[in-house]
Write a protein that holds these residues in place. Structure first.
Motif, PDB file in Angstrom:
ATOM      1  N   SER A 428       0.852  -1.182   0.000  1.00 24.27           N
ATOM      2  CA  SER A 428       0.000   0.000   0.000  1.00 24.27           C
ATOM      3  C   SER A 428       0.889   1.232   0.000  1.00 24.27           C
ATOM      4  CB  SER A 428      -0.918   0.013   1.234  1.00 24.27           C
ATOM      5  OG  SER A 428      -1.829  -1.062   1.191  1.00 24.27           O
ATOM      6  N   ASN A 441      -6.032   8.637  -1.339  1.00 26.04           N
ATOM      7  CA  ASN A 441      -5.400   8.268  -0.075  1.00 26.04           C
ATOM      8  C   ASN A 441      -4.270   7.269  -0.255  1.00 26.04           C
ATOM      9  OD1 ASN A 441      -7.176   9.877   1.477  1.00 26.04           O
ATOM     10  ND2 ASN A 441      -8.737   8.264   1.379  1.00 26.04           N
ATOM     11  N   HIS A 444      -2.830   0.619  -4.093  1.00 27.04           N
ATOM     12  CA  HIS A 444      -2.592  -0.734  -3.593  1.00 27.04           C
ATOM     13  C   HIS A 444      -2.130  -1.621  -4.740  1.00 27.04           C
ATOM     14  CE1 HIS A 444      -4.901   0.517  -0.020  1.00 27.04           C
ATOM     15  NE2 HIS A 444      -5.745   1.062  -0.893  1.00 27.04           N
ATOM     16  N   SER A 459      -5.084  -0.983  -7.465  1.00 33.71           N
ATOM     17  CA  SER A 459      -6.309  -0.307  -7.078  1.00 33.71           C
ATOM     18  C   SER A 459      -5.970   0.915  -6.260  1.00 33.71           C
ATOM     19  CB  SER A 459      -7.223  -1.248  -6.287  1.00 33.71           C
ATOM     20  OG  SER A 459      -6.549  -1.734  -5.134  1.00 33.71           O
ATOM     21  N   SER A 461      -7.575   3.803  -3.196  1.00 31.52           N
ATOM     22  CA  SER A 461      -8.551   4.202  -2.191  1.00 31.52           C
ATOM     23  C   SER A 461      -8.589   5.714  -2.167  1.00 31.52           C
ATOM     24  CB  SER A 461      -8.175   3.664  -0.807  1.00 31.52           C
ATOM     25  OG  SER A 461      -8.229   2.256  -0.783  1.00 31.52           O
ATOM     26  N   ASN A 472     -15.801   7.479   1.310  1.00 30.43           N
ATOM     27  CA  ASN A 472     -14.526   6.827   1.060  1.00 30.43           C
ATOM     28  C   ASN A 472     -14.757   5.581   0.217  1.00 30.43           C
ATOM     29  OD1 ASN A 472     -11.587   6.535   1.661  1.00 30.43           O
ATOM     30  ND2 ASN A 472     -12.291   4.616   2.560  1.00 30.43           N
ATOM     31  N   VAL A 473     -13.960   5.411  -0.824  1.00 25.31           N
ATOM     32  CA  VAL A 473     -14.015   4.235  -1.699  1.00 25.31           C
ATOM     33  C   VAL A 473     -12.727   3.454  -1.496  1.00 25.31           C
ATOM     34  CG1 VAL A 473     -14.225   3.402  -4.051  1.00 25.31           C
ATOM     35  CG2 VAL A 473     -15.427   5.478  -3.368  1.00 25.31           C
ATOM     36  N   GLU A 474     -12.850   2.145  -1.213  1.00 26.17           N
ATOM     37  CA  GLU A 474     -11.686   1.315  -0.913  1.00 26.17           C
ATOM     38  C   GLU A 474     -11.365   0.388  -2.078  1.00 26.17           C
ATOM     39  OE1 GLU A 474     -11.948  -0.803   2.712  1.00 26.17           O
ATOM     40  OE2 GLU A 474     -12.303   0.962   3.947  1.00 26.17           O
ATOM     41  N   LYS A 475     -10.132   0.466  -2.562  1.00 25.94           N
ATOM     42  CA  LYS A 475      -9.540  -0.478  -3.509  1.00 25.94           C
ATOM     43  C   LYS A 475     -10.377  -0.633  -4.782  1.00 25.94           C
ATOM     44  CE  LYS A 475      -6.881  -3.076  -0.077  1.00 25.94           C
ATOM     45  NZ  LYS A 475      -6.518  -4.401   0.465  1.00 25.94           N
ATOM     46  N   PRO A 504     -14.811  -1.914  -6.087  1.00 25.91           N
ATOM     47  CA  PRO A 504     -14.295  -1.575  -4.758  1.00 25.91           C
ATOM     48  C   PRO A 504     -14.683  -2.626  -3.734  1.00 25.91           C
ATOM     49  CG  PRO A 504     -16.189  -0.208  -5.286  1.00 25.91           C
ATOM     50  CD  PRO A 504     -15.845  -0.953  -6.548  1.00 25.91           C
ATOM     51  N   ASP A 505     -13.847  -2.749  -2.705  1.00 27.14           N
ATOM     52  CA  ASP A 505     -14.184  -3.640  -1.603  1.00 27.14           C
ATOM     53  C   ASP A 505     -15.302  -3.071  -0.750  1.00 27.14           C
ATOM     54  OD1 ASP A 505     -12.231  -5.263  -2.536  1.00 27.14           O
ATOM     55  OD2 ASP A 505     -10.826  -4.926  -0.889  1.00 27.14           O
ATOM     56  N   ILE A 507     -17.675   0.939   0.233  1.00 22.86           N
ATOM     57  CA  ILE A 507     -17.863   2.387   0.167  1.00 22.86           C
ATOM     58  C   ILE A 507     -18.465   2.835   1.493  1.00 22.86           C
ATOM     59  CG2 ILE A 507     -19.085   4.285  -0.961  1.00 22.86           C
ATOM     60  CD1 ILE A 507     -19.067   2.693  -3.517  1.00 22.86           C
TER      61      ILE A 507
END
Length: 994
Positions: A428, A441, A444, A459, A461, A472-475, A504-505, A507
């Motif tokens: 990361s 942020n 990855h 990906s 974030s 927030n949006v992750e990966k 994404p994983d 939100i």
């Protein structure tokens, strides 16, 4: 000790042993005194029971009862009162002879009956006494006699007789011994019985032989096909705590020719050793071997040596040895092997060299070998950015990159070079880069093993802020799979490259806008095409919750979607009157979703229902709630669910709070589901003396014509005493109607249907803790043909090896048709001591009315003695129960038609009436009707136009069918028609037809 004393002791011991032969007679007498048919049971076991004598059984039974009485007196003097004095031995021996002669005299009495095979009844009874004695006290002698033919089995079961003439045959012709051994060599030879006799003989001699089910392959190789036939395993040598063993297996050989036995030697050996060499080094070795599948087949006319060629090797040898280095520092972490200035390093948890060898000897005698060498290693690779240039220090994370590996490289004589890998590399990279309204942020990167090669992904974030709303949006990114299918089968020749979108994983969203606060999270499971989320908002004093599930693939794999949405709002209580308040409202909507009633019923007891009705803190508990909802409401094509929910209270302050949901599921099955949660607190939350919580589930299935209701207490108490219990109801209407209601369970005499759930007793623990305990319990049940009730109180306490257990309870059952009832009572008080138990117990039953019976038994437990007193009184004939009286139906129908409450008037169809009707006094038995309207009468006593076979639990006495054939007013014919309405059917199938 003098010779005279030795002779006295020998005579006493001999007399004691001979007297033990009458023990079955003594036990029969004890059972008879305890209220059981001990003598009849003894005679049946000896083959001289009611089946032999028929109507003469009572006559011969009295003779056996007299023998039992004499044997019991003798047994008490010789055995129970200790070794007899030498002076009493002659008299006691005469008494034993008298018992034997009375058994022989019983045979003479039996011959005077009409029984066809009673001539040898006395011999049968005497044989039974001797064989039981040998079974109990000298099993080895019994088995030897059985193998020599002295004990003969006369049937498929354990029926036996003694034939001492076989002893003479053995001495006259010693060569006949193999034939005599369990009927060896003739058509009556039974393999399983022979093996059982061998097992008993060997165990009596101290050999740990045992019966077991043989391998199917071994049994088939010897020609057997009976899976019930056992094999005898006889270990001859056992070493090293059971890891090494040698012996023989004896298997039955089928009766394709002359029956015989297969004897298969076997041997297993194992050696395992671990040596600590110090400084993290160790040496391990493991060697094991096996010899099996080569046997000798023994038949009376032949002996052959045969291989059990079942595909398994006749022998095998496995060996493994390795040296391992497992270093660790003072903190227990991996030990660094290589390290560069700045922190980049390679550390290991363990590294080893292992060698394996396997050898097998096939059924044809050809050996095969395989061997391999492996180098397993486990550790970590760490890269510190501080040693790199400015660019690397900027893009790499501050704490660096680490990769945990667990891998093995080796070479095998079967598969060649191999590489087994474990672990994946994930990095990361922190960014904190502004992109307008969004902030990047992190980036990855991951690389690891895939299905056919490698899998890599990239990906990002990112976070976004739009006024009071932040998210927030992750990966979110791309992923690729690199495979090596072999040859040129890939899309890039030898390489197969796949590139795709990585959703994404998750939100996350949060909001803080003055009076509105809250947040939520949305989960993504792209592999299974499932999405779920939860949100909670606080608007002033109003709390809004929402939970959603979406699946973009239906269970059959076809395109489509299914959705489930639960929305609820809770607010300060709104007064509704009479102390009732409205505390919340909500609803549920499911498209292409069904309801799993069985899962909901489990949720009544385990709390899963709380995920449906106004769930608490849905964002924090989202994972559990989503899991429960997926199980309760699974995706189902073409099925839909929806319904409202409300939360209400009563009292000020609130004493009772109820959450209620009504769900309609359609189209097939069409059913209504009721969800409820009740919470009662007295007198208030701050000082609750009564705290009751209960989950309720009800369902009505119109398609299958059945209904159910389940309820369960949880986390409930009165003061500090826990309360538990449940209830269940099942109803079915239509042609196969039935009804069962249970609050706390059923009477032990009643056998509920298999589909009916287990219902916990209503119970309260009156003492806290596990020792002592004082528990009160009760139940009540109604079925189509019974009413049941019961209660009990139980006590337990123990300390220092002493204890007390008490019980007092009753169980009542009333059956309607045929009418009868049972009332069972039970009580006991037992004191436990280190030297034994002392106590008293009472059991009793009152039943009737055909016949009336009172049965009871009081037992006093005094340790070595347990005297008891029994009462069994029967009054009346032995009928099958009283039938309920038949019912006269016509008077009931006339009474219903004469009741003004069943009459009503209807205004004309097509609009309101233009004629006013005057009020009439309540005491006038008249109805006012519009001239153009209708008069209607209803009765629900009997159905019209159908045959009536049961009226409740009664038979009809006068008529079995009712019809309206004509309608008239003051003698003039009037038009009319039937008005359909519901009439309850019989609660049980009819027993007769009329």
């Amino acid at each position: 000790m003098s010779d005279e004393q030795n002779r006295q002791d020998t005579a006493a011991v001999l007399l004691t042993e001979l007297t033990r032969t009458v023990e079955p007679l003594v036990r029969a007498g004890e059972d008879q005194q305890a209220g059981f048919d001990g003598v009849a049971f003894l005679m049946r076991e000896a083959g001289v029971g009611r089946e032999l004598f028929g109507d003469d059984f009572e006559t011969v039974e009295k003779e056996v009862e007299e023998i039992v009485s004499s044997a019991t007196k003798l047994y008490e003097r010789v055995v129970e009162n200790g070794p007899p004095d030498i002076g009493d031995v002659p008299d006691l021996m005469d008494g034993l002879v008298a018992v034997v002669e009375s058994v022989e005299a019983f045979g003479e009495v039996a011959q005077d009956t009409d029984a066809a095979d009673a001539a040898d009844a006395g011999e049968r009874l005497l044989d039974y006494l001797l064989l039981t004695y040998l079974d109990d006290y000298h099993p080895v002698v019994h088995n030897v006699l059985a193998m020599l033919g002295v004990v003969k089995y006369t049937g498929e079961g354990d029926e036996r007789e003694l034939d001492f003439s076989a002893v003479g045959d053995v001495f006259a012709d010693p060569g006949s011994i193999p034939v005599l051994l369990a009927n060896w060599g003739d058509g009556e030879f039974t393999e399983a019985r022979a093996l059982e006799l061998f097992r008993g003989l060997l165990q009596g001699l101290g050999v740990p032989a045992g019966l077991e089910i043989p391998d199917e392959t071994a049994r088939t190789a010897l020609g057997g096909d009976d899976a019930d036939l056992p094999q005898l395993r006889v270990p001859v040598l056992i070493l090293d705590s059971g890891t090494s063993e040698a012996g023989v297996r004896v298997l039955p050989v089928p009766k394709g020719g002359v029956p015989g036995l297969g004897v298969v030697p076997y041997g297993t050996a194992g050696l395992s050793e671990s040596i600590d060499l110090g400084d993290g080094w160790s040496f391990e070795t493991n060697v094991s071997g096996k010899v099996d599948n080569q046997g000798v087949v023994l038949r009376p006319d032949d002996v052959s040596f045969e291989a059990i060629d079942d595909g398994d090797p006749l022998g095998s040898l496995h060996g493994e040895a390795g040296i391992e280095y497992s270093p660790s520092n003072a903190e227990g972490d991996d030990t660094t092997l290589l390290e560069a200035p700045g922190g980049t390093r390679v550390s290991v948890g363990s590294i080893a060299v292992r060698a394996r060898i396997d050898a097998e000897l096939g059924s044809g005698g050809d050996p095969s070998f395989s061997y391999e060498i492996g180098l397993p290693a486990r550790g970590r690779l760490a890269i510190d950015p501080e040693e790199g240039d400015g660019f690397l220090r900027k893009v790499l994370p501050e704490d660096g990159i680490s990769y945990d590996f667990d891998t093995e490289v080796g070479w095998s004589s079967k598969s060649g070079l191999y590489f087994e890998r474990g672990g994946s590399l994930e990095v990361s990279l922190a960014q904190h880069a502004d992109l307008g309204p969004a902030v990047l942020n992190a980036i990855h990167l991951s690389l690891g093993p895939g299905e056919t090669g490698l899998s890599a992904s990239a990906s990002a974030s990112a976070g976004v802020e739009l006024g009071p709303i932040s998210g927030n949006v992750e990966k979110l990114g791309i992923e690729t799979d690199v495979g090596f299918p072999g040859g040129s089968a890939g899309n890039l020749g030898p390489v197969d490259l796949g590139l795709g979108f990585k959703p994404p994983d998750g939100i996350g969203v949060s909001i803080d806008a003055g009076g509105v606060t809250g947040g939520g999270y949305l989960y993504f499971d792209s592999e299974n095409e499932r999405y779920a989320g939860a949100v909670q908002l606080q608007v002033g004093k109003l709390t809004l919750n929402a939970i959603g599930l979406v699946t973009t693939e239906l269970p059959d794999g076809s395109d489509g979607f299914s959705m489930l949405l639960i929305v609820s709002g809770e607010f300060p209580p709104v007064q509704l009157g009479f102390g009732f308040t409205l505390n919340g409202v909500g609803g549920l909507l499911g498209v292409n979703r069904s309801t799993q009633i069985d899962v909901l019923r489990k949720g009544v007891r385990n709390g899963g229902m709380n995920s449906v009705l106004f769930p608490k803190d849905p964002v924090a508990n989202a994972q559990r709630i989503v899991s429960d909802l997926r199980e309760i409401f699974p995706p189902t094509r073409g099925q839909h669910v929806f319904g409202p929910m409300l939360k209400a209270g009563w009292g000020s302050p609130t004493i009772v709070t109820a959450s209620l949901g009504v769900i309609l599921e359609l189209p097939d099955p069409l059913r209504v589901i009721l969800l409820g949660r009740l919470r009662a607190v007295l007198p208030d939350e701050e000082a609750a003396l009564v705290f009751i919580q209960m989950n309720v589930l009800g369902s009505i299935n119109f398609t299958e014509k059945k209904a159910g209701l389940d309820a369960s207490l949880y986390d409930s108490r009165v003061v500090t005493f826990p309360m538990t219990g449940g209830m269940a109801m099942r109803s079915r209407w239509g042609d196969d109607s039935a009804f069962l209601l249970s609050v706390g369970g059923f009477n032990p005499r009643f056998d509920p249907p298999d589909a009916f759930p287990d219902v916990k007793r209503l119970a309260i623990d009156l003492v806290e803790g596990d020792n002592p305990t004082l528990r009160a319990s009760a139940y009540f049940a109604i079925t189509s043909n019974t009413v049941q009730a019961g209660a009990a109180i139980d006590l337990h306490a123990s300390a220092g090896g002493f204890g007390v257990d008490g019980h007092l309870g009753f169980d009542a059952l009333v059956q309607f048709d045929p009418f009868k009832f049972y009332l069972d009572i039970a009580a006991h008080l037992i004191f436990s001591t280190p030297i034994g138990d002392l106590g008293v117990s009472l059991d009793g039953t009152l039943s009737g009315p055909s016949p009336w019976r009172i049965w009871g038994k009081v037992t006093l437990d005094l340790g070595l003695l347990s005297p008891s007193v029994s009462v069994d009184i029967t009054v009346g004939d032995d009928g099958s129960g009283s039938q309920l009286p038949p019912a006269n139906l016509m008077p009931k129908v006339k009474s219903a038609l004469a009741d003004n409450r069943n009459w009503a008037t209807q205004i004309p169809e097509g609009g309101e009436s233009l004629v006013g009707l005057r009020e009439i006094p309540d005491d006038e038995k008249r109805l006012l009707a519009h001239p153009l309207g209708h008069v209607q009468v209803r009765q629900q006593v009997v159905p019209l136009g159908v045959a009536i076979e049961k009226f409740g639990e009664n038979e009809p006495a006068d008529f079995t069918r009712f019809d309206v054939t004509a309608v008239s007013v003051d003698g003039e014919p009037a038009g009319g028609g039937a008005v359909p309405t519901h009439c309850a059917r019989s609660s049980r199938p009819p027993s007769t037809s009329r």
